[in-house]
Design an enzyme around this catalytic site. Structure first.
Site, short mmCIF file in Angstrom:
data_model
loop_
_atom_site.label_atom_id
_atom_site.label_comp_id
_atom_site.label_asym_id
_atom_site.label_seq_id
_atom_site.Cartn_x
_atom_site.Cartn_y
_atom_site.Cartn_z
N ARG A 57 0.86 -1.19 0.00
CA ARG A 57 0.00 0.00 0.00
C ARG A 57 0.89 1.24 0.00
NH1 ARG A 57 -4.39 0.38 -1.82
NH2 ARG A 57 -5.24 -1.33 -0.59
N ARG A 85 2.20 -7.11 -9.16
CA ARG A 85 2.49 -6.55 -7.83
C ARG A 85 2.44 -7.62 -6.73
NH1 ARG A 85 -2.74 -3.11 -5.60
NH2 ARG A 85 -4.31 -4.71 -5.89
N HIS A 157 1.17 2.76 -10.48
CA HIS A 157 0.20 3.25 -9.48
C HIS A 157 0.89 4.13 -8.44
CE1 HIS A 157 -3.07 3.21 -6.66
NE2 HIS A 157 -3.75 2.28 -7.29
N ASP A 201 -11.89 8.89 -7.81
CA ASP A 201 -11.38 7.68 -8.48
C ASP A 201 -11.79 7.80 -9.95
OD1 ASP A 201 -10.44 5.23 -9.19
OD2 ASP A 201 -11.69 4.06 -7.81
N GLU A 260 -1.65 8.27 -11.61
CA GLU A 260 -1.14 6.99 -12.10
C GLU A 260 -1.11 6.99 -13.63
OE1 GLU A 260 -3.99 4.26 -10.38
OE2 GLU A 260 -4.15 5.51 -8.60
#
Ligand code: BG6
Length: 286
Positions: A57, A85, A157, A201, A260
């Site tokens: 995170r 990831r 990201h 978002d 991102e």
């Protein structure tokens, strides 16, 4: 030592400034820290899990071969944001002295077995991280090393560390078409300065210009991209950050903003033998 390697991570430190460094975890090839002149530029949750059992995170997780969750097709049974990831990458070594550059590789043999079964294609990913005086350049090379075609999406990201979300704006997105995941709508961005004052978002599609993050009217990061047409802007704000067990401190959303660079609004098809390359360069301006 300009390049320090442990069992779990790699740290590059510039010879001309010991305060300018980048640390990359082999798990996910996730960049954990980027400091310029002693100042940290990336946000990493204090609750981030770094033992390889979960995606990290914060920092710069690498999304491949699917952005979010696909509803159909060969990536639909993969976890959110794919397997890159969630896999431990190999350090291939230092490839340049200036800018100080290292390269990582990922192939089918590096993927957790359960995920490999879900996406059984042959591929090679090369991830090249270059540390300049005030820049961080990341290059992703995707190769189809198999005999059948496959599709992918990818995204860097990046969790930027920011002084205060209330003072921050994103520029370079005016008139760009947006898929807004919070309001579940699509529209063209009307703002010249995109502010963050609630959960955001959004996928900005086909962003032509350079994107900058400004704080109190001054540019603090400039983000330039090649072959990464889309830009995702994400801040979970109060409620969504509470729903993530590894998002700490709880008010961390005030000092982070994800901008991102990716190729996510379409699928890129890779024919057998084909190779694809994309780069992102982030410049720290203050
Ligand atoms: C962003 C997505 O890129 O990543 C968001 O647009 C998502 O929808 C966010 O919530 C974080 O994803 P994850 O899987 O790391 O919690």
């Amino acid at each position: 030592m300009p390049v320090e390697v442990t069992d779990t991570d790699v740290t590059l430190t510039r010879a001309d400034d010991a305060g300018t460094s980048v640390k990359i975890l082999l798990h996910g090839a996730n960049i954990l820290s980027w400091s310029v002149g002693g100042a940290e530029k990336l946000w990493l949750s204090s609750g981030a899990i770094l033992d390889g059992s979960k995606a990290v995170r914060g920092g710069v997780p690498l999304v491949f071969p699917v952005f979010g969750k696909a509803t159909s097709g060969p990536t639909s049974t993969l976890p959110q944001h794919g397997f890159a990831r969630l896999s431990t990458w190999e350090l291939l070594g230092q490839v340049a002295a200036e800018p100080l550059t290292v390269q990582f590789g990922l192939g089918p043999e590096n993927i957790p077995e359960a995920l490999r079964k879900e996406w059984p294609f042959d591929f090679t990913l090369l991830y090249t991280v270059a540390l300049g005086v005030d820049t961080l350049e990341t290059k992703l090379t995707v190769q189809n090393s198999g005999s059948v075609a496959w599709d992918f999406q990818t995204l860097l990201h990046t969790y930027f560390k920011i002084p205060d979300v209330d003072a921050v704006v994103v520029t370079g997105l005016t008139s760009v078409q947006v898929k807004d995941k919070v309001s579940k709508s699509e529209y063209a961005e009307t703002n010249t300065l995109v502010t963050i004052s609630s959960e955001v978002d959004r996928v900005y599609e086909n962003v032509a210009s350079e994107v900058t993050i400004e704080s109190s009217g001054k540019p603090i990061y400039a983000i330039s991209r090649t072959n990464l047409d889309d830009v995702v802007v994400w801040n979970p704000w109060v409620n969504a950050s509470k729903n993530m067990g590894d998002f700490k401190p709880e008010d961390g959303y005030k000092t982070m903003l994800c901008v991102e660079a990716g190729s996510v609004s379409k699928w890129t098809t890779m024919a057998p033998g084909e190779s694809w390359e994309a780069t992102e360069t982030i410049k720290a301006l203050l």
